[in-house]
Design an enzyme around this catalytic site. Structure first.
Site: not given
Ligand code: DGJ
Length: 750
Positions: A283, A370, A480-481, A531, A533, A538, A618
């Site tokens: 930085f 996904d 889902k980003w 990211s 998971g 944060d 189930e």
């Molecule tokens: C990482 C994510 O944490 C997973 O849940 C899934 O979306 C994969 N990437 C897909 O590439």
């Protein structure tokens, strides 16, 4: 009044409901830190500061021959640079003449109503439950005319004080910041303090570590361009004797999602200094004459109510003061089924519609498509950057697919990973210089992908266009980003050599700008951060996404410790958690369906499996689980969350949600290690009314029957006094089998 400036005593005191924080314009106009702790009267506490001649510690020139005034031994709000304080610092600035010095003296103090604003960074805001006041203290170096403007936001009811710093270059030449921390907190005596932090790795995020401070600099940091799996930008300093219930705790949560640094030093006099902010690794930032540089804010809290008290403060704050999405409070989040662990890359439109049909039957509300739906994406070698539908897979087109899913009565969600590009993509072929790479060198790949240079506005604009097109042309209600690598080869093709040290931070500003636009223009889309998971879990990202996928490890037994660690700084409503298939994809472990449900209910709750592979039993359990989750949605999302066990010797973990009005509680227990001739599980509940009479609801008994060795014993007793449940505890009958889980709901009847 939350902020009091006693001009005569030159004392500034901040009050929240349960804490006070005091500073003083001291000798020679240095800003001295006096106190942070339990709420106190406003009186000047400077009598506690003693001054002695401290060898090798130096004295500011203006103190003349006064050898007892040494900045090395004074508690400070924003330590000077190169003026005789040799501890970890708040600033490392290089002035135009090459000198590295900042001697900040108080020039101005101003107080205002409401929360100060940082324009380019995530910011907290006042909720209708709270009044907020802001304080601005300007420190100026008289020679360079560089100013450090300390900004404090006092959230009185929430017991939170935010702090950030704006550096203003009042000189005539550019300056270079090499380090600028958002917060500095000094303690006169810290020899009995512990530091609590949350290290981990991919698939094992936010484990809890607690250790005594010793005489060195403890560094908690990420240098990966993301807040990371390996550390989290949340740390606590506690009494050595702190427990869940009692003892002093100071919490520090940095609202930043990139490389960060927290340093804690126990110094030669047993004083403690904590600084936290953007990591100084790689930085350096040029601030031109007349320009400003803002640091991200740190959310600080103090409580004497132990670790639980600290967590509750953050939980409440994150639910009220961080994210304006209507999914935080007003609209229930849909229970979703995500296709990742259902099919990975192996799906097409027909299969998705089939999953949707089965999911609808089970009571799921949304399908999330996904990774794998775009570009030429059949594995992770190609496609990132090409945010148009993969017609080999989604033959009917995206619009038609969404419509078909909607026609089955389900909402549609989608996955994107905007910040990344594969070399095998149309985007990369058209704009190879948009990816980070250093001149003449080949960049490191991770998951076969490169990182787009979000410090460039044209890249951000392009990505906004892609996201906006997908969201506006189709009825998509969730995004889902994702973000699947650490940053390396950080270099921007358009910045001069002298400004390459700005790229990591400019990347973050580009990302926040992009998220700001997307959330503003698509307020009805629920965003889930991710990211790989939980590598970007944060307070910065949580300003834009109400929830974050907590970990790629969906094994419910591992999830116990991941979710446990996460709960110290973040509420359950932010924790993405799903029931997945068994044996588990990450560990191969086999667990009961019930256990997977109980664990995922300490989160946003959803599914991530292929319905075609489920048994009838189930499928029925899914209906049952959804019933329970929906019934207790408010309790789970908004109730007080209690950790009832730690990571100690117990072969089980227990946690509880209790409603604020103390009318109900949901107790969850998962056994990690079943034993023969077992010691009984006795759990003392929390947050109930001692005088209340509570009934164990019918549904709970059903849960017991799933797991009990002698189910008939349980049905006998139904009513319990609150004080008995909290003091004597609830004792479970013996349990049986692999990883059993119980979930008991107590509801107040009197
Ligand atoms: C990482 C994510 O944490 C997973 O849940 C899934 O979306 C994969 N990437 C897909 O590439």
């Amino acid at each position: 009044m939350a902020i009091i400036y006693d001009e005569k005593a030159k004392c500034i005191t901040l009050h929240t409901k349960n804490s006070s924080y005091q500073m003083k314009i001291g000798n020679l106009d240095y800003l001295i830190h006096l106190y942070y702790g339990p709420r106190m009267p406003d009186s000047d506490l400077s009598w506690q500061i003693r001054q002695y001649d401290r060898g090798f510690s130096g004295n500011p020139y203006r103190s003349r021959h006064e050898r007892t005034f040494s900045l090395d031994a004074q508690p400070q709000e924003f330590p000077t640079q190169q003026q005789g304080d040799f501890r970890i610092g708040s600033i490392d600035v290089m002035n135009a003449d090459g000198s590295r010095c900042f001697n900040g003296l108080v020039k101005d103090v101003s107080i205002s109503e409401g929360k100060y604003r940082l324009l380019t960074l995530p910011a907290s805001f006042a909720s209708d439950k709270d009044t907020v006041h802001s304080l601005r203290i300007t420190l100026e170096d008289e020679y360079s005319h560089v100013q450090a403007i300390l900004q404090y936001g006092v959230f009185e009811q929430a017991d939170i004080i935010t702090r950030s710093v704006t550096v203003k270059n009042g000189g005539r030449q550019p300056i270079h910041l090499h380090k600028i921390m958002s917060v500095c907190l000094d303690f006169l005596n810290g020899s009995d303090m512990d530091i609590v932090n949350f290290p981990g790795r991919y698939g094992q995020e936010r484990q809890v570590e607690r250790q005594p401070l010793t005489h060195h600099v403890h560094k908690i940091r990420s240098g990966r361009g993301i807040s990371s799996h390996q550390q989290n930008p949340f740390v606590a300093l506690t009494d050595r004797t702190v427990t869940e219930e009692s003892g002093s705790c100071y919490g520090f949560s940095l609202m930043y999602s990139g490389s960060f640094l927290a340093e804690v030093e126990l110094d030669q006099y047993d004083q403690v200094r904590l600084v936290m902010g953007i990591n100084d690794r790689l930085f350096s930032y040029a601030v031109e004459a007349g320009e400003d540089f803002d640091t991200p804010a740190v959310l600080m809290t103090y409580t004497d109510s132990g670790l639980t008290g600290m967590s509750h403060i953050y939980h409440d704050f994150f639910r009220n003061n961080l994210n304006r999405s209507r999914f935080v409070k007003d609209v229930k989040r849909p229970v979703l089924l995500n296709t990742w662990e259902a099919a990975f890359f192996d799906f097409d439109d027909v299969k998705l519609v089939e999953i949707a049909r089965a999911a609808k039957k089970m009571g799921v509300e949304m399908i999330v498509m996904d990774d794998g739906w775009f570009g030429k994406r059949d594995d992770d070698n190609s496609g990132l950057g090409d945010w148009y539908v993969n017609e080999d897979k989604i033959k009917c087109g995206l619009k038609s697919l969404v419509e078909q899913v909607n026609a089955k009565g389900l909402k549609f969600g989608i996955w994107m990973e905007p910040e990344m590009v594969n070399e095998d993509s149309d985007l990369y072929r058209a704009h190879p210089d948009w990816a980070f790479a250093m001149p003449g060198r080949t960049p490191a790949r991770a998951r076969n992908q490169l990182v787009l240079d979000l410090s460039r506005q044209e890249v951000v604009d392009y990505l906004y266009g892609c996201i906006a097109k997908v969201l506006s042309e189709n009825n998509i209600e969730y995004l889902k980003w994702d973000m699947n690598r650490s940053l390396s080869d950080v270099y921007s093709a358009v910045l001069p050599a002298s400004r390459q040290g700005e790229v990591l931070h400019r990347f973050m500003l580009g990302l926040y700008g992009l998220m700001e636009r997307v959330t503003k223009d698509f307020p009805d889309v629920l965003i889930e951060g991710c990211s790989g998971g939980g590598a970007r879990f944060d307070a910065g990202i949580l300003c834009y996404s109400p929830q974050i996928w907590c970990s790629d490890d969906t094994d419910p037994i591992h999830r116990l410790s991941i979710q446990y660690g996460t709960s110290f700084g973040y509420p359950v409503s932010t924790v993405g958690a799903h029931v997945s298939a068994s044996p588990n994809h990450q560990t191969g472990r086999t667990t009961p369906f019930n256990t997977r449900g109980v664990t995922a209910m300490a989160g946003t709750f959803g599914y991530e499996l292929d319905p075609a592979k489920l048994s009838l039993e189930e499928k029925n359990m899914i209906r049952e689980q959804l019933g329970i989750f929906r019934e207790h949605y408010d309790l789970i999302q908004d109730g007080f969350y209690y950790r009832l066990t730690g990571l100690g010797e117990e072969p089980y973990m227990a946690w509880e949600f209790a409603s604020e009005d103390r009318n109900e509680a949901l107790l969850s227990v998962v056994v990690k290690d079943i034993q023969p001739n077992q010691t009984l599980i006795n759990i003392r509940l929390k947050g109930l009314d001692p005088d209340g009479l509570y009934k164990l609801t019918e549904e709970s008994k059903k849960y017991m029957v799933h797991n009990m060795m002698y189910p008939d014993i349980e049905a006998r007793r139904e009513y319990y006094k609150g004080d008995a449940l909290m003091n004597a505890g609830y004792t479970f009958p013996m349990v049986f089998g692999d990883y059993p889980a119980m979930q008991l709901h107590f509801s107040r009847v009197d």
